[in-house]
Design a protein around this motif. Structure first.
Motif, PDB file in Angstrom:
ATOM      1  N   ILE A   1      61.959 -51.982  -8.933  1.00 25.45           N
ATOM      2  CA  ILE A   1      62.580 -53.246  -8.510  1.00 25.45           C
ATOM      3  C   ILE A   1      62.332 -54.320  -9.570  1.00 25.45           C
ATOM      4  O   ILE A   1      63.243 -55.067  -9.947  1.00 25.45           O
ATOM      5  CB  ILE A   1      62.038 -53.681  -7.129  1.00 25.45           C
ATOM      6  CG1 ILE A   1      62.515 -52.686  -6.051  1.00 25.45           C
ATOM      7  CG2 ILE A   1      62.495 -55.095  -6.774  1.00 25.45           C
ATOM      8  CD1 ILE A   1      61.856 -52.872  -4.702  1.00 25.45           C
ATOM      9  N   ILE A   2      61.110 -54.363 -10.081  1.00 24.80           N
ATOM     10  CA  ILE A   2      60.791 -55.350 -11.122  1.00 24.80           C
ATOM     11  C   ILE A   2      61.641 -55.100 -12.369  1.00 24.80           C
ATOM     12  O   ILE A   2      62.166 -56.033 -12.989  1.00 24.80           O
ATOM     13  CB  ILE A   2      59.285 -55.324 -11.455  1.00 24.80           C
ATOM     14  CG1 ILE A   2      58.490 -55.861 -10.263  1.00 24.80           C
ATOM     15  CG2 ILE A   2      58.988 -56.156 -12.706  1.00 24.80           C
ATOM     16  CD1 ILE A   2      56.999 -55.673 -10.376  1.00 24.80           C
ATOM     17  N   ALA A   3      61.821 -53.817 -12.728  1.00 21.66           N
ATOM     18  CA  ALA A   3      62.637 -53.494 -13.902  1.00 21.66           C
ATOM     19  C   ALA A   3      64.070 -53.992 -13.705  1.00 21.66           C
ATOM     20  O   ALA A   3      64.682 -54.560 -14.613  1.00 21.66           O
ATOM     21  CB  ALA A   3      62.611 -51.992 -14.152  1.00 21.66           C
ATOM     22  N   ARG A   4      64.589 -53.804 -12.505  1.00 23.15           N
ATOM     23  CA  ARG A   4      65.975 -54.251 -12.260  1.00 23.15           C
ATOM     24  C   ARG A   4      66.072 -55.773 -12.277  1.00 23.15           C
ATOM     25  O   ARG A   4      67.062 -56.341 -12.737  1.00 23.15           O
ATOM     26  CB  ARG A   4      66.494 -53.675 -10.937  1.00 23.15           C
ATOM     27  CG  ARG A   4      66.652 -52.171 -11.031  1.00 23.15           C
ATOM     28  CD  ARG A   4      67.438 -51.567  -9.900  1.00 23.15           C
ATOM     29  NE  ARG A   4      67.330 -50.106  -9.989  1.00 23.15           N
ATOM     30  CZ  ARG A   4      67.992 -49.252  -9.229  1.00 23.15           C
ATOM     31  NH1 ARG A   4      68.829 -49.690  -8.313  1.00 23.15           N
ATOM     32  NH2 ARG A   4      67.831 -47.957  -9.379  1.00 23.15           N
ATOM     33  N   ILE A   5      65.020 -56.430 -11.760  1.00 25.05           N
ATOM     34  CA  ILE A   5      65.010 -57.897 -11.810  1.00 25.05           C
ATOM     35  C   ILE A   5      64.987 -58.344 -13.274  1.00 25.05           C
ATOM     36  O   ILE A   5      65.718 -59.252 -13.676  1.00 25.05           O
ATOM     37  CB  ILE A   5      63.798 -58.468 -11.026  1.00 25.05           C
ATOM     38  CG1 ILE A   5      63.980 -58.219  -9.518  1.00 25.05           C
ATOM     39  CG2 ILE A   5      63.625 -59.966 -11.295  1.00 25.05           C
ATOM     40  CD1 ILE A   5      62.748 -58.537  -8.676  1.00 25.05           C
ATOM     41  N   ASN A   6      64.172 -57.664 -14.076  1.00 20.91           N
ATOM     42  CA  ASN A   6      64.107 -58.008 -15.505  1.00 20.91           C
ATOM     43  C   ASN A   6      65.459 -57.848 -16.179  1.00 20.91           C
ATOM     44  O   ASN A   6      65.848 -58.662 -17.010  1.00 20.91           O
ATOM     45  CB  ASN A   6      63.088 -57.118 -16.222  1.00 20.91           C
ATOM     46  CG  ASN A   6      61.674 -57.619 -16.029  1.00 20.91           C
ATOM     47  OD1 ASN A   6      61.454 -58.622 -15.342  1.00 20.91           O
ATOM     48  ND2 ASN A   6      60.723 -56.925 -16.602  1.00 20.91           N
ATOM     49  N   GLU A   7      66.163 -56.774 -15.829  1.00 23.12           N
ATOM     50  CA  GLU A   7      67.458 -56.519 -16.458  1.00 23.12           C
ATOM     51  C   GLU A   7      68.515 -57.539 -16.042  1.00 23.12           C
ATOM     52  O   GLU A   7      69.410 -57.853 -16.812  1.00 23.12           O
ATOM     53  CB  GLU A   7      67.956 -55.117 -16.085  1.00 23.12           C
ATOM     54  CG  GLU A   7      67.245 -53.998 -16.833  1.00 23.12           C
ATOM     55  CD  GLU A   7      67.526 -52.620 -16.246  1.00 23.12           C
ATOM     56  OE1 GLU A   7      67.091 -51.638 -16.863  1.00 23.12           O
ATOM     57  OE2 GLU A   7      68.155 -52.521 -15.170  1.00 23.12           O
ATOM     58  N   ARG A   8      68.420 -58.004 -14.804  1.00 28.48           N
ATOM     59  CA  ARG A   8      69.546 -58.776 -14.277  1.00 28.48           C
ATOM     60  C   ARG A   8      69.229 -60.210 -13.868  1.00 28.48           C
ATOM     61  O   ARG A   8      70.143 -60.987 -13.614  1.00 28.48           O
ATOM     62  CB  ARG A   8      70.126 -58.062 -13.041  1.00 28.48           C
ATOM     63  CG  ARG A   8      70.710 -56.716 -13.372  1.00 28.48           C
ATOM     64  CD  ARG A   8      70.780 -55.845 -12.123  1.00 28.48           C
ATOM     65  NE  ARG A   8      70.409 -54.471 -12.470  1.00 28.48           N
ATOM     66  CZ  ARG A   8      71.173 -53.421 -12.267  1.00 28.48           C
ATOM     67  NH1 ARG A   8      72.336 -53.552 -11.706  1.00 28.48           N
ATOM     68  NH2 ARG A   8      70.762 -52.224 -12.609  1.00 28.48           N
ATOM     69  N   ALA A   9      67.944 -60.537 -13.741  1.00 30.27           N
ATOM     70  CA  ALA A   9      67.646 -61.893 -13.253  1.00 30.27           C
ATOM     71  C   ALA A   9      66.401 -62.478 -13.902  1.00 30.27           C
ATOM     72  O   ALA A   9      65.768 -63.377 -13.349  1.00 30.27           O
ATOM     73  CB  ALA A   9      67.483 -61.866 -11.729  1.00 30.27           C
ATOM     74  N   LEU A  10      66.058 -61.976 -15.084  1.00 35.19           N
ATOM     75  CA  LEU A  10      64.811 -62.414 -15.731  1.00 35.19           C
ATOM     76  C   LEU A  10      64.762 -63.926 -15.914  1.00 35.19           C
ATOM     77  O   LEU A  10      63.761 -64.563 -15.636  1.00 35.19           O
ATOM     78  CB  LEU A  10      64.641 -61.711 -17.082  1.00 35.19           C
ATOM     79  CG  LEU A  10      63.349 -62.039 -17.825  1.00 35.19           C
ATOM     80  CD1 LEU A  10      62.137 -61.474 -17.092  1.00 35.19           C
ATOM     81  CD2 LEU A  10      63.381 -61.480 -19.245  1.00 35.19           C
ATOM     82  N   TYR A  11      65.893 -64.490 -16.362  1.00 36.46           N
ATOM     83  CA  TYR A  11      65.871 -65.922 -16.667  1.00 36.46           C
ATOM     84  C   TYR A  11      65.882 -66.794 -15.418  1.00 36.46           C
ATOM     85  O   TYR A  11      65.725 -68.004 -15.500  1.00 36.46           O
ATOM     86  CB  TYR A  11      67.034 -66.280 -17.602  1.00 36.46           C
ATOM     87  CG  TYR A  11      66.916 -65.551 -18.925  1.00 36.46           C
ATOM     88  CD1 TYR A  11      65.806 -65.758 -19.744  1.00 36.46           C
ATOM     89  CD2 TYR A  11      67.881 -64.637 -19.345  1.00 36.46           C
ATOM     90  CE1 TYR A  11      65.657 -65.079 -20.941  1.00 36.46           C
ATOM     91  CE2 TYR A  11      67.751 -63.956 -20.539  1.00 36.46           C
ATOM     92  CZ  TYR A  11      66.635 -64.177 -21.337  1.00 36.46           C
ATOM     93  OH  TYR A  11      66.484 -63.500 -22.511  1.00 36.46           O
ATOM     94  N   SER A  12      66.063 -66.173 -14.263  1.00 39.49           N
ATOM     95  CA  SER A  12      65.962 -66.952 -13.020  1.00 39.49           C
ATOM     96  C   SER A  12      64.523 -67.025 -12.538  1.00 39.49           C
ATOM     97  O   SER A  12      64.195 -67.800 -11.648  1.00 39.49           O
ATOM     98  CB  SER A  12      66.799 -66.304 -11.913  1.00 39.49           C
ATOM     99  OG  SER A  12      68.130 -66.172 -12.324  1.00 39.49           O
ATOM    100  N   LEU A  13      63.668 -66.176 -13.097  1.00 37.79           N
ATOM    101  CA  LEU A  13      62.288 -66.116 -12.593  1.00 37.79           C
ATOM    102  C   LEU A  13      61.491 -67.352 -13.009  1.00 37.79           C
ATOM    103  O   LEU A  13      61.532 -67.780 -14.155  1.00 37.79           O
ATOM    104  CB  LEU A  13      61.579 -64.867 -13.119  1.00 37.79           C
ATOM    105  CG  LEU A  13      61.928 -63.538 -12.456  1.00 37.79           C
ATOM    106  CD1 LEU A  13      61.101 -62.416 -13.088  1.00 37.79           C
ATOM    107  CD2 LEU A  13      61.699 -63.577 -10.952  1.00 37.79           C
ATOM    108  N   GLU A  14      60.757 -67.867 -12.031  1.00 36.61           N
ATOM    109  CA  GLU A  14      59.902 -69.021 -12.301  1.00 36.61           C
ATOM    110  C   GLU A  14      58.435 -68.614 -12.375  1.00 36.61           C
ATOM    111  O   GLU A  14      57.574 -69.413 -12.740  1.00 36.61           O
ATOM    112  CB  GLU A  14      60.094 -70.067 -11.196  1.00 36.61           C
ATOM    113  CG  GLU A  14      61.494 -70.664 -11.184  1.00 36.61           C
ATOM    114  CD  GLU A  14      61.797 -71.376  -9.869  1.00 36.61           C
ATOM    115  OE1 GLU A  14      60.853 -71.762  -9.157  1.00 36.61           O
ATOM    116  OE2 GLU A  14      62.995 -71.511  -9.559  1.00 36.61           O
ATOM    117  N   ALA A  15      58.159 -67.374 -11.972  1.00 37.40           N
ATOM    118  CA  ALA A  15      56.769 -66.881 -12.000  1.00 37.40           C
ATOM    119  C   ALA A  15      56.808 -65.358 -12.093  1.00 37.40           C
ATOM    120  O   ALA A  15      57.811 -64.745 -11.723  1.00 37.40           O
ATOM    121  CB  ALA A  15      56.051 -67.299 -10.716  1.00 37.40           C
TER     122      ALA A  15
END
Lengths: 379, 328
Positions: B271-285
């Motif tokens: 799940i983290i890998a997919r977040i990195n691929e598709r929403a990394l720049y949305s992450l605040e933490a």
């Protein structure tokens, strides 16, 4: 107090000996036309096998598992089957496939690395090649259990080798078949070698057939190089299964005349004299001699059968080699009934990447480079 | 509507679907007269006979292997594996054959089997009775994996799974077999596979859980009044509903994932890998994981030290909130 609770015996059946002498009294009733057909399939299977080895050596085919020496096990048993019977093969059953109606072209395509070769045509009840050793035996048992539940008179017939009898799934399959009286025939082609391990190191049992006794099913050993013995034992086993009397284990005692696969070199572990002894027991030679003696065939017919087999095989090779290539994205298309979102994305990625990939080496060469000897386990 | 626990809801799903489809058969250890060790198949042998609810010999590979054979010739077998720790002899059949038959035969043969199997700890059981092996199957192409989070979900998801044409492994979190009671409709209803459930919308942080830990996640949220948590129940862990996860993370910018299985290469990692691929720049933490450790699950005395808990989830959420860019 001590007493014998049970005792058993194991029958051995040979009808046509290695000199082509036939025990006419036990010979199954087979018409001359069918005998000729059996002969034709023996030759076709051998021709298929010889050609496959040549193609592999020429780099036109990947790793191939030859079946030379085991033709009678396959042709004898498959001729006893009915159309609706289901076959669960291992990976050497080219003869069985062809009798069931799968074309040599399809088989070549599979061994050349095209998955579509195992897209068995509808209406032909034979499963694709099973490379894992022994794991397909429970599938046959399950199919047999389903036939009982559905009140269908089909039989599930499973092919495997001596090596497979050491696997846990052999035990599970025969045990379930015994408990549920499943209409199954388990055909063990005991070719005496699991890659480099001889059968006496595979099991301490005197025979493989006797293992049936432990599961409460019928067991018999037959001369696996004798088409008649294999045909008769299979016919009786099918009849037993169809009439609700349960499963049978048939041990076809035979010999793997060739290497385990094209990546193997049996000279490293096997005595050449042993092979020479078994060449004398060749299943095709003795059958041919018998048919000539009985005037079912003659040198003219033999020549015709052989040249027709050559032609058929050459044509199959041509068709296989000229088949329209399957798109690389095919690997995504048969995973699920309908493609998942994630797989859709990976499929698109593959499409993009395929355009920049240059093929540098064939799978066969890379296996050779790696020094792979037994990437197919022995059955 | 009747109040049911998950065992009763699952039983209900099996009973209704067996009535609808005569080709459904159940095979497993003690599933007949005994009704299964957790009683999920209770009464089904009496209702449908022992030819359809089959007490099998004790061999997991045999249960799934014969199930594959049945499915090849037209039946819909439901194979029960008694405990997840005993699924390993059957993994060969799942990985080597059930998952591959459609591909191997280019669509000619299919193996629409359903494997039911309890999963996870929290019941103070023996060794091999508290494990979480779901990742092995998520890593296997050609299989779908479902883990319900309560009685209502369990019934709807099992009914969908029973109508699938692909092999499905249906893991039943034994911690919540009887721990949740809720209203469950009497009739058949299907919850589609492959779609996650946004249980509660929120704007501060995305909390992802599945199986038994959805209940615990809800308890954690209850105690976090000041933080607006969005809670996602994955329901199906293969295929994963990436879209729902990504949409949520893009909105909240923060994410905590709960997974009982060992941490390394677990579902949370993917799940983290997919977040990195598709929403990394949305992450605040950094994304936080509340996972089992890379250890063997301890026996009853120390089991709670291994398992996720509401406290562990709360502390992970608080850390994410504290670490977030722009947090005071």
């Amino acid at each position: 107090m001590e007493k014998t609770l049970a005792s058993f015996d194991i029958k051995y059946l040979q009808i046509l000996d290695e000199n082509g002498v036939c025990d006419e009294k036990s010979k199954p009733k087979i018409s001359d036309d069918v005998l000729k057909e059996m002969y034709r399939f023996l030759i076709l299977t051998k021709t298929f096998d010889d050609k496959a080895l040549k193609l592999q050596r020429q780099g036109r085919m990947g790793t191939y598992a030859p079946m030379r020496g085991q033709e009678a096990c396959q042709i004898g048993s498959a001729f006893a089957l009915q159309k609706n019977d289901w076959v669960f093969p291992a990976f050497r059953e080219n003869g069985v496939y062809m009798i069931k109606g799968v074309s040599p072209e399809m088989l070549y395509r599979y061994w050349m690395g095209d998955e579509r070769g195992m897209q068995i045509p509808k209406g032909i009840n034979i499963l694709p090649v099973s490379i894992t050793v022994g794991a397909h035996l429970p599938h046959a048992t399950g199919a047999g259990m389903a036939f009982n539940y559905l009140n269908e008179k089909n039989v599930a017939v499973c092919y495997f080798g001596d090596g497979a009898t050491s696997e846990g799934d052999f035990h599970a399959a025969l045990n379930f078949a015994g408990v549920f009286k499943a209409p199954c025939v388990f055909i063990c082609q005991n070719n005496q070698w699991a890659i480099s391990v001889p059968v006496k190191e595979q099991t301490a049992s005197q025979t493989i057939a006797q293992k049936a006794i432990a599961y409460g099913i019928h067991g018999i050993q037959v001369d696996g190089n004798d088409v008649f013995a294999v045909y008769k034992a299979t016919s009786e086993a099918l009849e037993r299964a169809r009439s609700g009397k349960g499963a049978t284990l048939i041990e076809c005692f035979t010999y793997r005349l060739a290497d385990h696969t094209t990546s193997d070199d049996a000279k490293k572990y096997r005595d050449e004299n042993e092979i020479a002894e078994w060449v004398k027991k060749d299943p095709i030679t003795r059958f041919e001699k018998y048919l000539v003696d009985k005037r079912v065939i003659n040198p003219v017919i033999i020549g015709k059968v052989k040249s027709e087999a050559e032609q058929q095989i050459e044509k199959a090779v041509k068709l296989a080699e000229s088949a329209k290539p399957q798109p690389p994205t095919d690997m995504f298309d048969y995973l699920y009934e309908s493609i998942t979102e994630e797989m859709k994305e990976q499929r698109e990625q593959a499409s993009r990447e395929n355009k920049i990939i240059t093929k540098t080496t064939s799978g066969e060469n890379s296996a050779k480079n790696a020094g792979v000897v037994g990437e197919l386990e022995e059955a | 509507m009747t109040i049911k626990n998950m065992v009763e809801a699952l039983n209900d799903a099996l009973r209704l679907e067996m009535k609808r489809d005569k080709n459904i058969v159940i095979i497993g250890e003690d599933v007949g007269e005994d009704g299964g060790v957790f009683r999920v198949t209770d009464g089904l042998a009496k209702e449908y006979g022992n030819k359809r609810v089959i007490d099998s010999p004790l061999a997991e590979s045999g249960i799934v292997g014969t199930g594959i054979g049945m499915s090849l010739v037209g039946l819909k077998p439901v194979c029960e594996i008694q405990f997840e720790g005993f699924i390993f002899p059957a993994i060969d059949q799942l990985v080597s054959h059930a998952s591959r038959m459609r591909n191997r035969s280019r669509g000619r043969f299919t193996t629409p089997i359903l494997i039911r199997c309890p999963i996870g700890g929290g019941i103070k059981a023996l060794e091999h009775h508290s494990d979480s092996p779901e990742t092995y199957l998520v890593h296997t192409p050609g299989i779908k994996v479902v883990i319900p989070s309560g009685p209502y979900e369990a019934k709807g998801l099992l009914i969908s799974a029973l109508r699938e044409k692909d092999p499905v492994v249906f893991f039943e979190p034994k911690k919540i077999y009887r721990a949740i009671k809720e209203e469950v409709p009497g009739e058949a209803y299907a919850i589609p596979l492959g779609k996650a459930n946004v249980i509660k919308e929120g704007k501060d942080v995305t909390l992802i859980a599945y199986g038994a830990w959805v209940k615990t996640a809800k308890e954690a949220i209850e105690k976090l009044k000041s933080i607006d948590v969005e809670l996602i129940d994955l329901r199906t862990i293969s295929p994963l509903d990436t879209e729902t996860i990504i949409n949520s993370v893009k909105k909240t910018g923060k994410c905590v994932i709960v997974q009982e299985a060992p941490k390394t290469l677990g579902l949370a990692s993917e799940i983290i890998a997919r977040i990195n691929e598709r929403a990394l720049y949305s992450l605040e933490a950094p994304v936080e994981r509340v996972c089992g450790f890379d250890t063997i699950v301890p026996l009853r005395l120390h089991e709670d030290y291994y398992l996720p808990s509401a406290e562990k989830i709360i502390s992970a959420i608080e850390r994410v909130m504290k670490n977030a860019r722009g947090a005071s």
